[in-house]
Write a protein that holds these residues in place. Structure first.
Motif, PDB file in Angstrom:
ATOM      1  N   LEU A 167      34.070  45.648  40.679  1.00  0.00           N
ATOM      2  CA  LEU A 167      32.871  45.161  41.351  1.00  0.00           C
ATOM      3  C   LEU A 167      31.743  45.060  40.329  1.00  0.00           C
ATOM      4  O   LEU A 167      31.589  45.940  39.475  1.00  0.00           O
ATOM      5  CB  LEU A 167      32.464  46.097  42.492  1.00  0.00           C
ATOM      6  N   VAL A 168      30.972  43.977  40.438  1.00  0.00           N
ATOM      7  CA  VAL A 168      29.854  43.755  39.518  1.00  0.00           C
ATOM      8  C   VAL A 168      28.613  43.424  40.337  1.00  0.00           C
ATOM      9  O   VAL A 168      28.713  42.990  41.491  1.00  0.00           O
ATOM     10  CB  VAL A 168      30.159  42.605  38.524  1.00  0.00           C
ATOM     11  N   PRO A 169      27.424  43.606  39.763  1.00  0.00           N
ATOM     12  CA  PRO A 169      26.210  43.241  40.486  1.00  0.00           C
ATOM     13  C   PRO A 169      26.185  41.743  40.778  1.00  0.00           C
ATOM     14  O   PRO A 169      26.599  40.937  39.934  1.00  0.00           O
ATOM     15  CB  PRO A 169      25.081  43.628  39.529  1.00  0.00           C
ATOM     16  N   PRO A 170      25.736  41.330  41.961  1.00  0.00           N
ATOM     17  CA  PRO A 170      25.613  39.892  42.224  1.00  0.00           C
ATOM     18  C   PRO A 170      24.555  39.252  41.333  1.00  0.00           C
ATOM     19  O   PRO A 170      23.654  39.934  40.842  1.00  0.00           O
ATOM     20  CB  PRO A 170      25.203  39.842  43.711  1.00  0.00           C
ATOM     21  N   ARG A 171      24.717  37.960  41.094  1.00  0.00           N
ATOM     22  CA  ARG A 171      23.767  37.173  40.296  1.00  0.00           C
ATOM     23  C   ARG A 171      23.650  37.687  38.856  1.00  0.00           C
ATOM     24  O   ARG A 171      22.570  37.619  38.253  1.00  0.00           O
ATOM     25  CB  ARG A 171      22.380  37.162  40.945  1.00  0.00           C
ATOM     26  N   ASP A 172      24.729  38.187  38.293  1.00  0.00           N
ATOM     27  CA  ASP A 172      24.687  38.751  36.948  1.00  0.00           C
ATOM     28  C   ASP A 172      25.830  38.163  36.115  1.00  0.00           C
ATOM     29  O   ASP A 172      26.909  38.751  36.030  1.00  0.00           O
ATOM     30  CB  ASP A 172      24.807  40.273  37.021  1.00  0.00           C
ATOM     31  N   PRO A 173      25.604  36.989  35.495  1.00  0.00           N
ATOM     32  CA  PRO A 173      26.673  36.356  34.718  1.00  0.00           C
ATOM     33  C   PRO A 173      27.203  37.224  33.584  1.00  0.00           C
ATOM     34  O   PRO A 173      28.401  37.181  33.278  1.00  0.00           O
ATOM     35  CB  PRO A 173      26.014  35.086  34.178  1.00  0.00           C
ATOM     36  N   GLU A 174      26.316  37.995  32.945  1.00  0.00           N
ATOM     37  CA  GLU A 174      26.764  38.832  31.832  1.00  0.00           C
ATOM     38  C   GLU A 174      27.753  39.895  32.302  1.00  0.00           C
ATOM     39  O   GLU A 174      28.801  40.099  31.672  1.00  0.00           O
ATOM     40  CB  GLU A 174      25.559  39.498  31.157  1.00  0.00           C
ATOM     41  N   ALA A 175      27.427  40.578  33.403  1.00  0.00           N
ATOM     42  CA  ALA A 175      28.337  41.606  33.924  1.00  0.00           C
ATOM     43  C   ALA A 175      29.645  40.978  34.379  1.00  0.00           C
ATOM     44  O   ALA A 175      30.725  41.549  34.184  1.00  0.00           O
ATOM     45  CB  ALA A 175      27.673  42.350  35.081  1.00  0.00           C
ATOM     46  N   LEU A 176      29.551  39.795  34.972  1.00  0.00           N
ATOM     47  CA  LEU A 176      30.755  39.098  35.425  1.00  0.00           C
ATOM     48  C   LEU A 176      31.629  38.711  34.241  1.00  0.00           C
ATOM     49  O   LEU A 176      32.854  38.896  34.260  1.00  0.00           O
ATOM     50  CB  LEU A 176      30.352  37.864  36.233  1.00  0.00           C
ATOM     51  N   ALA A 177      31.000  38.196  33.192  1.00  0.00           N
ATOM     52  CA  ALA A 177      31.755  37.814  31.992  1.00  0.00           C
ATOM     53  C   ALA A 177      32.421  39.033  31.355  1.00  0.00           C
ATOM     54  O   ALA A 177      33.577  38.962  30.911  1.00  0.00           O
ATOM     55  CB  ALA A 177      30.820  37.133  30.986  1.00  0.00           C
ATOM     56  N   GLN A 178      31.708  40.152  31.313  1.00  0.00           N
ATOM     57  CA  GLN A 178      32.279  41.361  30.721  1.00  0.00           C
ATOM     58  C   GLN A 178      33.497  41.838  31.515  1.00  0.00           C
ATOM     59  O   GLN A 178      34.505  42.256  30.937  1.00  0.00           O
ATOM     60  CB  GLN A 178      31.224  42.462  30.671  1.00  0.00           C
ATOM     61  N   ALA A 179      33.405  41.762  32.844  1.00  0.00           N
ATOM     62  CA  ALA A 179      34.521  42.199  33.677  1.00  0.00           C
ATOM     63  C   ALA A 179      35.729  41.276  33.511  1.00  0.00           C
ATOM     64  O   ALA A 179      36.876  41.741  33.419  1.00  0.00           O
ATOM     65  CB  ALA A 179      34.085  42.248  35.144  1.00  0.00           C
ATOM     66  N   ILE A 180      35.482  39.965  33.470  1.00  0.00           N
ATOM     67  CA  ILE A 180      36.571  39.015  33.272  1.00  0.00           C
ATOM     68  C   ILE A 180      37.231  39.241  31.918  1.00  0.00           C
ATOM     69  O   ILE A 180      38.460  39.287  31.803  1.00  0.00           O
ATOM     70  CB  ILE A 180      36.054  37.563  33.388  1.00  0.00           C
ATOM     71  N   ASN A 181      36.420  39.401  30.889  1.00  0.00           N
ATOM     72  CA  ASN A 181      36.953  39.641  29.543  1.00  0.00           C
ATOM     73  C   ASN A 181      37.763  40.931  29.490  1.00  0.00           C
ATOM     74  O   ASN A 181      38.833  40.985  28.870  1.00  0.00           O
ATOM     75  CB  ASN A 181      35.808  39.693  28.539  1.00  0.00           C
ATOM     76  N   ARG A 182      37.261  41.942  30.158  1.00  0.00           N
ATOM     77  CA  ARG A 182      37.956  43.244  30.167  1.00  0.00           C
ATOM     78  C   ARG A 182      39.372  43.119  30.723  1.00  0.00           C
ATOM     79  O   ARG A 182      40.331  43.611  30.119  1.00  0.00           O
ATOM     80  CB  ARG A 182      37.143  44.243  30.997  1.00  0.00           C
ATOM     81  N   LEU A 183      39.512  42.448  31.852  1.00  0.00           N
ATOM     82  CA  LEU A 183      40.837  42.382  32.472  1.00  0.00           C
ATOM     83  C   LEU A 183      41.737  41.339  31.826  1.00  0.00           C
ATOM     84  O   LEU A 183      42.955  41.525  31.779  1.00  0.00           O
ATOM     85  CB  LEU A 183      40.696  42.116  33.975  1.00  0.00           C
ATOM     86  N   LEU A 184      41.164  40.254  31.333  1.00  0.00           N
ATOM     87  CA  LEU A 184      41.997  39.291  30.614  1.00  0.00           C
ATOM     88  C   LEU A 184      42.534  39.905  29.320  1.00  0.00           C
ATOM     89  O   LEU A 184      43.636  39.575  28.874  1.00  0.00           O
ATOM     90  CB  LEU A 184      41.206  38.021  30.303  1.00  0.00           C
ATOM     91  N   SER A 185      41.750  40.789  28.723  1.00  0.00           N
ATOM     92  CA  SER A 185      42.140  41.393  27.441  1.00  0.00           C
ATOM     93  C   SER A 185      43.140  42.530  27.601  1.00  0.00           C
ATOM     94  O   SER A 185      43.805  42.909  26.632  1.00  0.00           O
ATOM     95  CB  SER A 185      40.896  41.919  26.705  1.00  0.00           C
ATOM     96  N   ASP A 186      43.229  43.085  28.801  1.00  0.00           N
ATOM     97  CA  ASP A 186      44.064  44.272  29.010  1.00  0.00           C
ATOM     98  C   ASP A 186      45.087  43.993  30.102  1.00  0.00           C
ATOM     99  O   ASP A 186      44.828  44.229  31.287  1.00  0.00           O
ATOM    100  CB  ASP A 186      43.184  45.465  29.387  1.00  0.00           C
TER     101      ASP A 186
END
Length: 228
Positions: A167-186
């Motif tokens: 879960l990430v804060p709404p309206r937060d592209p940076e947090a969303l990008a970090q979460a996507i990168n985290r799971l794509l990388s692992d």
């Protein structure tokens, strides 16, 4: 339920019955290789999906900005957008202006959404407003696919943060990008989250469970009425 209570409905019992899915429907999805070939996706290309109407509250804008932030690290990432809506033209222009048009695929409404979801590495639901629950999250979970979603009432019941998705804060592209990168990388974490999500859905969010909970709710209401 939280929305009703916050609106002042305090003198009436409120009970939550979660949506459910029919497990048998998920046994009939097409082979992922076949689906990827139809959509002209390489077998190993990273893919994320969003199943949502093309409306403001679904947060596509924030997802697209997140994709721009990820473009250098994930140049071959494809985002499949399932759903129709009034913002199609605006979102198409936005994708072009952010130079991610080659990564975004607008697929419209599809009856075979489960076939499409099952080829995704992640499901994303970056909503900005009230969500009743987020049924697409449960559908993805049945296929072993974890979700990244906004931390909103309802959604936070469909996704257990750090257990079945993120879960990430709404309206937060940076947090969303970090979460996507985290799971794509692992891949290991992605698989673990997906497996836990599938087990939870099979235990708690089936049509059978929904029917039993609905029946129990009616029985409680009738019992209170009979004793009044």
């Amino acid at each position: 339920a939280r929305h009703l209570l916050a609106s002042g409905l305090n003198d009436v019992p409120v009970q939550v019955v979660h949506n459910g899915v029919l497990p048998e429907e998920f046994d009939q999805v097409r082979p992922p290789e076949e689906m990827r070939a139809e959509l002209e996706l390489a077998p190993d290309a990273p893919v994320i999906g969003i199943v949502a109407s093309l409306t403001k509250r679904k947060g596509h804008v924030y997802l697209f900005h997140a994709l721009q932030l990820l473009a250098d690290e994930w140049p071959h990432l494809t985002c499949l957008c399932l759903g129709d809506g009034p913002l199609l033209g605006r979102l198409t222009k936005l994708a072009r202006s952010l130079d991610i048009a080659d990564q975004v695929r607008f697929l419209g409404f599809r009856d075979d959404r489960l076939d499409v979801i099952q080829i995704c590495d992640l499901l994303v639901l970056p909503s900005t407003g009230i969500e009743g629950f987020g049924l697409c999250i449960i559908e993805a979970a049945m296929l072993g696919i974890p979700a990244i979603a906004s931390r909103l009432p309802g959604v936070d019941e469909a996704v257990l943060d750090g257990q079945t998705g993120l879960l990430v804060p709404p309206r937060d592209p940076e947090a969303l990008a970090q979460a996507i990168n985290r799971l794509l990388s692992d891949r290991t974490e992605r698989r673990q989250l997906g497996n836990k999500a599938r087990r939870r859905v099979r235990a708690e969010f089936t049509i059978d469970a929904m029917a039993k909970a609905t029946e129990a709710a009616y029985r409680r209401v009738l019992s209170r009425a009979a004793s009044a």
